[in-house]
Enzyme design. Structure first.
Site, PDB file in Angstrom:
ATOM      1  N   LYS A  38       0.827  -1.213   0.000  1.00 31.21           N
ATOM      2  CA  LYS A  38       0.000   0.000   0.000  1.00 31.21           C
ATOM      3  C   LYS A  38       0.865   1.268   0.000  1.00 31.21           C
ATOM      4  CE  LYS A  38      -0.903   0.314   5.011  1.00 31.21           C
ATOM      5  NZ  LYS A  38      -1.968   0.390   6.039  1.00 31.21           N
ATOM      6  N   ASP A  39       2.176   1.135   0.251  1.00 30.40           N
ATOM      7  CA  ASP A  39       3.096   2.276   0.182  1.00 30.40           C
ATOM      8  C   ASP A  39       3.697   2.469  -1.210  1.00 30.40           C
ATOM      9  OD1 ASP A  39       2.753   2.781   2.894  1.00 30.40           O
ATOM     10  OD2 ASP A  39       4.486   1.573   3.485  1.00 30.40           O
ATOM     11  N   ARG A  64      -8.281   7.960   4.278  1.00 30.44           N
ATOM     12  CA  ARG A  64      -9.278   6.933   3.951  1.00 30.44           C
ATOM     13  C   ARG A  64     -10.084   6.554   5.179  1.00 30.44           C
ATOM     14  NH1 ARG A  64      -9.355   1.631   5.139  1.00 30.44           N
ATOM     15  NH2 ARG A  64      -7.223   1.748   5.955  1.00 30.44           N
ATOM     16  N   ARG A  65      -9.392   6.304   6.281  1.00 26.89           N
ATOM     17  CA  ARG A  65     -10.099   5.956   7.511  1.00 26.89           C
ATOM     18  C   ARG A  65     -10.906   7.142   8.033  1.00 26.89           C
ATOM     19  NH1 ARG A  65      -4.743   3.095   9.235  1.00 26.89           N
ATOM     20  NH2 ARG A  65      -5.158   0.912   8.701  1.00 26.89           N
ATOM     21  N   ARG A  93       0.768   9.855  13.810  1.00 28.67           N
ATOM     22  CA  ARG A  93       1.747   9.076  13.074  1.00 28.67           C
ATOM     23  C   ARG A  93       2.725   8.368  14.004  1.00 28.67           C
ATOM     24  NH1 ARG A  93       4.845  12.083   8.852  1.00 28.67           N
ATOM     25  NH2 ARG A  93       5.490   9.917   8.465  1.00 28.67           N
ATOM     26  N   ARG A 104       1.913   4.541  18.354  1.00 28.07           N
ATOM     27  CA  ARG A 104       0.496   4.913  18.355  1.00 28.07           C
ATOM     28  C   ARG A 104      -0.261   4.284  19.529  1.00 28.07           C
ATOM     29  NH1 ARG A 104      -1.025   4.300  12.041  1.00 28.07           N
ATOM     30  NH2 ARG A 104       0.974   3.197  11.868  1.00 28.07           N
ATOM     31  N   CYS A 140      -1.902  10.894  -1.469  1.00 24.65           N
ATOM     32  CA  CYS A 140      -2.189  10.927  -0.033  1.00 24.65           C
ATOM     33  C   CYS A 140      -3.257  11.969   0.310  1.00 24.65           C
ATOM     34  CB  CYS A 140      -0.904  11.220   0.745  1.00 24.65           C
ATOM     35  SG  CYS A 140       0.255   9.829   0.783  1.00 24.65           S
TER      36      CYS A 140
END
Length: 374
Positions: free
Chosen positions: A148-149, A196-197, A215, A221, A308
């Protein structure tokens, strides 16, 4: 061919062994032995030079292939690199010897800039650029990425022929006070660096607040959550599984409630386009069902030209009939507008690429140009 000649031939194939100077019949400069920068290895607890290996362990070294994996340095990235190493060792006896595979940590732009949201940093390849450069320059042999990166384009002189079998694509809800997003009191703060979230949370629960610049690696986190900086966070379940940290999961969000990021849960491994030996190694690790699903999702993302700054989600899977079922989504960052689509078709590469592109074109048409201007 003698052991010395085989070793000399192997060295001459690697990039950047020596710069300038004449070479003897053994492949070495007559003035000095010149070895790759990574020439010191640890064997049996004792650091030795490659020259010593030639003299003292000719037979053993002739059977050992030296391979360097490039990766980010986060615990999750290292877990993925270790998984890749173990799979290579299991399938290739010449790579199973201690020291045959080295893992090299490379710091990326995304790792260096932690004070800004990813959307504000801008650009693509925030977590891959420096690793790809090391690959092209011959400092590493293969690059292990979270898919996904990976941008939808690949740098010249590189290929990505391998996806490991995909992990669970769903997102995990983690909170010390509530059992689900629906249970959070109005005004609660959820930490996530993902637009997205954020967009999908606010679309369903507009009374909640989202802290965007949440981040750091998984451990960071979770520490912020424990310190009360936020009341909840969402993390990829795949990462928590790979880190053996699923005890932190409060609940798992259904795909219907939180569509995953394109290629979430998938590991991709790249090599140089002219390195047939590495391509052959990687072909033995590739999980074709995962590769096809990821290709479909990335075709969707490429059509939308996502970045992004744009909340985009997409997921392709094989249904009970063996066909490809794809769902895609684009949203405004504040969650006030969410556009969804789905497709179904044969589970073949060409069909799935067309399916992903067609879904992207539909959402582009429905959204209009201004939708992606923010």
């Amino acid at each position: 061919m003698s052991t010395m000649e085989a070793f000399s031939s192997s060295l001459s194939l690697r990039q950047g062994i020596c710069s300038g100077g004449s070479v003897s019949v053994f492949g070495f400069s007559p003035k000095s032995l010149c070895f790759p920068a990574r020439g010191r290895q640890r064997r049996g607890g004792l650091a030795v030079t490659r020259a010593s290996v030639v003299v003292e362990k000719e037979t053993q070294e002739a059977k050992t292939a030296f391979l360097v994996i490039g990766t980010r340095g986060s615990p999750l990235a290292l877990a993925q690199a270790h998984e890749t190493r173990e799979k290579l060792r299991a399938r290739h006896p010449e790579l199973a010897e201690e020291g045959a595979i080295e893992i090299k940590i490379i710091k990326t732009t995304g790792d260096k800039i932690l004070t800004q949201p990813l959307a504000d940093i801008g650009g693509k390849g925030l977590f891959t650029k420096e690793i790809d450069e090391a690959l092209i320059n011959g400092e590493i042999d293969i690059a292990v990425h979270s898919m996904k990166d990976v941008p939808t384009y690949l740098p010249e002189k590189t290929i990505l022929p391998c996806n490991l079998e995909r992990e669970d694509v769903r997102d995990a809800f983690i909170s010390r006070t509530s059992n689900s997003l629906a249970d959070l009191p109005a005004g609660s703060v959820i930490g996530t660096a993902s637009l997205r979230r954020k967009s999908q949370i606010l679309n369903r629960y507009p009374s909640l607040n989202v802290l965007e610049n949440f981040r750091g690696n998984v451990q960071t986190r979770l520490r912020k959550l424990d310190e009360g900086v936020v009341q909840a966070t969402l993390l990829a379940l795949a990462g928590l599984k790979r880190l053996s940290m699923t005890e932190n999961v409060t609940s798992i969000l259904p795909i219907e409630d939180m569509l995953p990021a394109v290629a979430q849960g998938a590991i991709g491994i790249a090599c140089r386009s002219n390195d047939e030996r590495m391509a052959d190694y990687l072909s033995t690790l590739n999980h074709e069902e995962t590769r096809l699903a990821v290709s479909c999702e990335r075709a969707f993302l490429e059509t939308l030209d996502g970045s992004c700054r744009t909340p985009i989600a997409g997921y392709a899977c094989r249904d009970e009939d063996g066909n490809c079922l794809f769902r895609g989504l684009v949203a405004s960052p504040d969650g006030t507008r969410v556009l969804e689509t789905s497709r179904k078709g044969p589970y073949t590469y060409e069909d799935m690429i067309m399916l992903g592109k067609d879904a992207g074109k539909e959402l582009l048409s429905r959204a209009g140009s201004r939708f992606f201007d923010s």
